[in-house]
Scaffold this motif. Structure first.
Motif, PDB file in Angstrom:
ATOM      1  N   GLU A 124       0.821  -1.211   0.000  1.00  0.00           N
ATOM      2  CA  GLU A 124       0.000   0.000   0.000  1.00  0.00           C
ATOM      3  C   GLU A 124       0.857   1.266   0.000  1.00  0.00           C
ATOM      4  O   GLU A 124       0.471   2.283  -0.584  1.00  0.00           O
ATOM      5  N   ALA A 125       2.019   1.200   0.653  1.00  0.00           N
ATOM      6  CA  ALA A 125       2.903   2.368   0.720  1.00  0.00           C
ATOM      7  C   ALA A 125       3.832   2.455  -0.488  1.00  0.00           C
ATOM      8  O   ALA A 125       4.515   3.476  -0.670  1.00  0.00           O
ATOM      9  N   GLY A 126       3.887   1.392  -1.300  1.00  0.00           N
ATOM     10  CA  GLY A 126       4.766   1.390  -2.467  1.00  0.00           C
ATOM     11  C   GLY A 126       6.231   1.248  -2.131  1.00  0.00           C
ATOM     12  O   GLY A 126       7.106   1.711  -2.876  1.00  0.00           O
ATOM     13  N   ILE A 127       6.538   0.608  -0.994  1.00  0.00           N
ATOM     14  CA  ILE A 127       7.948   0.392  -0.645  1.00  0.00           C
ATOM     15  C   ILE A 127       8.350  -1.039  -0.974  1.00  0.00           C
ATOM     16  O   ILE A 127       7.525  -1.949  -1.010  1.00  0.00           O
ATOM     17  N   ALA A 128       9.640  -1.241  -1.214  1.00  0.00           N
ATOM     18  CA  ALA A 128      10.178  -2.565  -1.508  1.00  0.00           C
ATOM     19  C   ALA A 128      10.585  -3.259  -0.218  1.00  0.00           C
ATOM     20  O   ALA A 128      11.024  -2.626   0.741  1.00  0.00           O
ATOM     21  N   VAL A 129      10.450  -4.579  -0.221  1.00  0.00           N
ATOM     22  CA  VAL A 129      10.868  -5.393   0.923  1.00  0.00           C
ATOM     23  C   VAL A 129      11.859  -6.451   0.420  1.00  0.00           C
ATOM     24  O   VAL A 129      11.512  -7.291  -0.416  1.00  0.00           O
ATOM     25  N   GLY A 130      13.079  -6.390   0.911  1.00  0.00           N
ATOM     26  CA  GLY A 130      14.069  -7.429   0.660  1.00  0.00           C
ATOM     27  C   GLY A 130      14.273  -8.236   1.924  1.00  0.00           C
ATOM     28  O   GLY A 130      14.005  -7.761   3.026  1.00  0.00           O
ATOM     29  N   VAL A 131      14.744  -9.481   1.779  1.00  0.00           N
ATOM     30  CA  VAL A 131      14.950 -10.363   2.931  1.00  0.00           C
ATOM     31  C   VAL A 131      16.376 -10.909   2.887  1.00  0.00           C
ATOM     32  O   VAL A 131      16.871 -11.293   1.826  1.00  0.00           O
ATOM     33  N   ASP A 132      17.015 -10.963   4.052  1.00  0.00           N
ATOM     34  CA  ASP A 132      18.420 -11.376   4.135  1.00  0.00           C
ATOM     35  C   ASP A 132      18.549 -12.899   4.198  1.00  0.00           C
ATOM     36  O   ASP A 132      18.942 -13.459   5.221  1.00  0.00           O
ATOM     37  N   HIS A 133      18.236 -13.568   3.092  1.00  0.00           N
ATOM     38  CA  HIS A 133      18.496 -15.008   2.978  1.00  0.00           C
ATOM     39  C   HIS A 133      19.861 -15.177   2.317  1.00  0.00           C
ATOM     40  O   HIS A 133      19.973 -15.431   1.113  1.00  0.00           O
ATOM     41  N   THR A 134      20.907 -15.069   3.131  1.00  0.00           N
ATOM     42  CA  THR A 134      22.266 -14.959   2.586  1.00  0.00           C
ATOM     43  C   THR A 134      22.906 -16.283   2.212  1.00  0.00           C
ATOM     44  O   THR A 134      23.961 -16.284   1.594  1.00  0.00           O
ATOM     45  N   LEU A 135      22.288 -17.401   2.569  1.00  0.00           N
ATOM     46  CA  LEU A 135      22.923 -18.678   2.258  1.00  0.00           C
ATOM     47  C   LEU A 135      23.119 -18.833   0.750  1.00  0.00           C
ATOM     48  O   LEU A 135      24.080 -19.448   0.296  1.00  0.00           O
ATOM     49  N   ARG A 136      22.226 -18.241  -0.036  1.00  0.00           N
ATOM     50  CA  ARG A 136      22.377 -18.280  -1.491  1.00  0.00           C
ATOM     51  C   ARG A 136      23.682 -17.628  -1.947  1.00  0.00           C
ATOM     52  O   ARG A 136      24.192 -17.926  -3.027  1.00  0.00           O
ATOM     53  N   TYR A 137      24.198 -16.695  -1.145  1.00  0.00           N
ATOM     54  CA  TYR A 137      25.364 -15.923  -1.543  1.00  0.00           C
ATOM     55  C   TYR A 137      26.683 -16.559  -1.116  1.00  0.00           C
ATOM     56  O   TYR A 137      27.744 -16.071  -1.505  1.00  0.00           O
ATOM     57  N   GLN A 138      26.627 -17.602  -0.304  1.00  0.00           N
ATOM     58  CA  GLN A 138      27.880 -18.261   0.060  1.00  0.00           C
ATOM     59  C   GLN A 138      28.443 -18.979  -1.164  1.00  0.00           C
ATOM     60  O   GLN A 138      27.711 -19.664  -1.889  1.00  0.00           O
ATOM     61  N   PRO A 139      29.750 -18.870  -1.407  1.00  0.00           N
ATOM     62  CA  PRO A 139      30.313 -19.450  -2.633  1.00  0.00           C
ATOM     63  C   PRO A 139      30.155 -20.960  -2.741  1.00  0.00           C
ATOM     64  O   PRO A 139      30.028 -21.491  -3.844  1.00  0.00           O
TER      65      PRO A 139
END
Length: 372
Positions: A124-139
């Motif tokens: 409703e406010a038009g803001i973005a929501v990201g989530v810190d699922h960082t396991l995807r970023y581990q090499p």
């Protein structure tokens, strides 16, 4: 997919960002943001004076003891929500009122019901929501994903993932009481399944598509209200893969250097995250351990980028979020992703409760053997 409403940066020389919560993981996000080009850390908030001092030492000029006051007072593009889970929904609501995009530490919320309210407020406010699922970023995990997508082992009928961490009580014997919220399922949303299993569900869905939880059991190795061990049986209908997931927050004497194990048993071979560890991982981990021990003895802040194997992933996740906001695009891991992981965890809790009603031994999970 571009989101036109997100193109409303404040016009400063960089993306103006605040960090809400400067505890353990909040410090990682703070120092990551300070190190990024094109990002200006405008302010930080924390109710604990020592944490505000930590933010000031990291280079933040303005600190607040209340995140609501910060959001009302600062002109921001984005905020990192690194508060305990029971504050996530309120923090996102306050950010929405200020028109500030948010990067939320996992779990996104304490339940899918709470997540739905949070996401509707953001929409409703038009803001973005990201989530810190960082396991995807581990090499090592990214290496498994790449090898699997290349089809190097063909069909994968079976996979397993284990993720372990220290218990909030720390190494035995516990010398001081931890914060209350990590061991309070009402405040945290759950126990180790929310703390660690959420990451696992996200990675498994990233690999195999939609998931279905078939069975689950929870256990307690310590006399705490929340579970500190969970084992879940999962199926991926799209790929025909059966998966076992185990997570645990144990009171270790020494935490394993590699606390995530991911194996894909393909019809022509096996893919393991251990095959994709950086060549200098063990040497880097040992060096970092000695450095951080010295920091504790001298009263300095430990190096949040050592070993970079783990903490660089948090940097990369936040950097990707900031890039998406700057370019007016949807965050690469967004609120819908965080909500799906929550739904899988809730299903596991429901099945474990059903199992517990008919099997009093559900609390007697055996601690898994972990090899270096």
């Amino acid at each position: 997919m571009a989101l036109p409403l997100l193109n409303r940066l404040t016009g400063s020389t960089g993306l103006s960002l605040a960090v809400l919560g400067v505890g353990n993981i909040g410090s990682v996000h703070l120092k990551s943001a300070v190190a990024m080009s094109g990002v200006e850390v405008a302010a930080a908030a924390d109710a604990v004076p020592e944490n505000r001092t930590r933010a000031e030492r990291a280079g933040v000029s303005r600190t607040y003891d209340d995140y609501g006051t910060l959001l009302e007072s600062e002109e921001l593009d984005a905020a990192v929500v690194a508060l305990p889970p029971f504050l996530h929904a309120d923090a996102v609501e306050r950010a929405a009122e200020a028109g500030v995009d948010v990067f939320v530490e996992k779990p996104l919320a304490r339940s899918t019901e709470e997540a739905d309210r949070l996401l509707e407020t953001a929409r409703e406010a038009g803001i973005a929501v990201g989530v810190d699922h960082t396991l995807r970023y581990q090499p090592d995990v990214a290496g498994v994903k790449e090898a699997y997508d290349e089809g190097s082992v063909g069909h994968v009928p079976y996979a397993s993932i284990t993720r372990l961490n220290d218990h909030p009580l720390g190494r035995p014997p516990a010398r001081e009481a931890p914060p209350e919220w990590p061991t309070d399922p009402d405040a945290a949303g759950g126990g180790s399944l929310f703390e660690l299993g959420i990451h696992c569900f996200d990675v498994l869905e990233w690999l195999f598509g939609d998931l279905e939880v078939r069975d689950a059991a929870m256990g307690r190795t310590l006399d705490t209200e929340a579970e500190d061990a969970a084992t879940v049986l999962v199926e991926a209908p799209e790929t025909g893969t059966t998966i076992t997931l185990h997570c645990g927050t144990y009171q270790w004497e020494q935490l394993p250097e590699v606390n995530t194990r991911l194996r894909l048993e393909g019809v022509t071979g096996t893919i393991s995250n251990r095959d994709h560890l950086p060549g200098n991982f063990y040497a880097g981990a040992a060096t970092s351990a000695l450095s951080n021990l010295a920091s504790r003895l001298t009263g300095d802040d430990p190096d949040v980028f050592g070993p970079t194997f783990y903490l660089q992933a948090h940097y990369d996740a936040l950097a990707d979020f900031c890039t998406a906001i700057r370019e007016g695009e949807r965050p690469p891991i967004d609120g819908a992703d965080g909500r799906r992981a929550l739904a899988l965890a809730e299903r596991a809790y429901d099945l474990a409760a059903e199992r517990g009603e008919s099997n009093a031994a559900a609390d007697d999970l055996e601690t898994p053997e972990v090899s270096p």
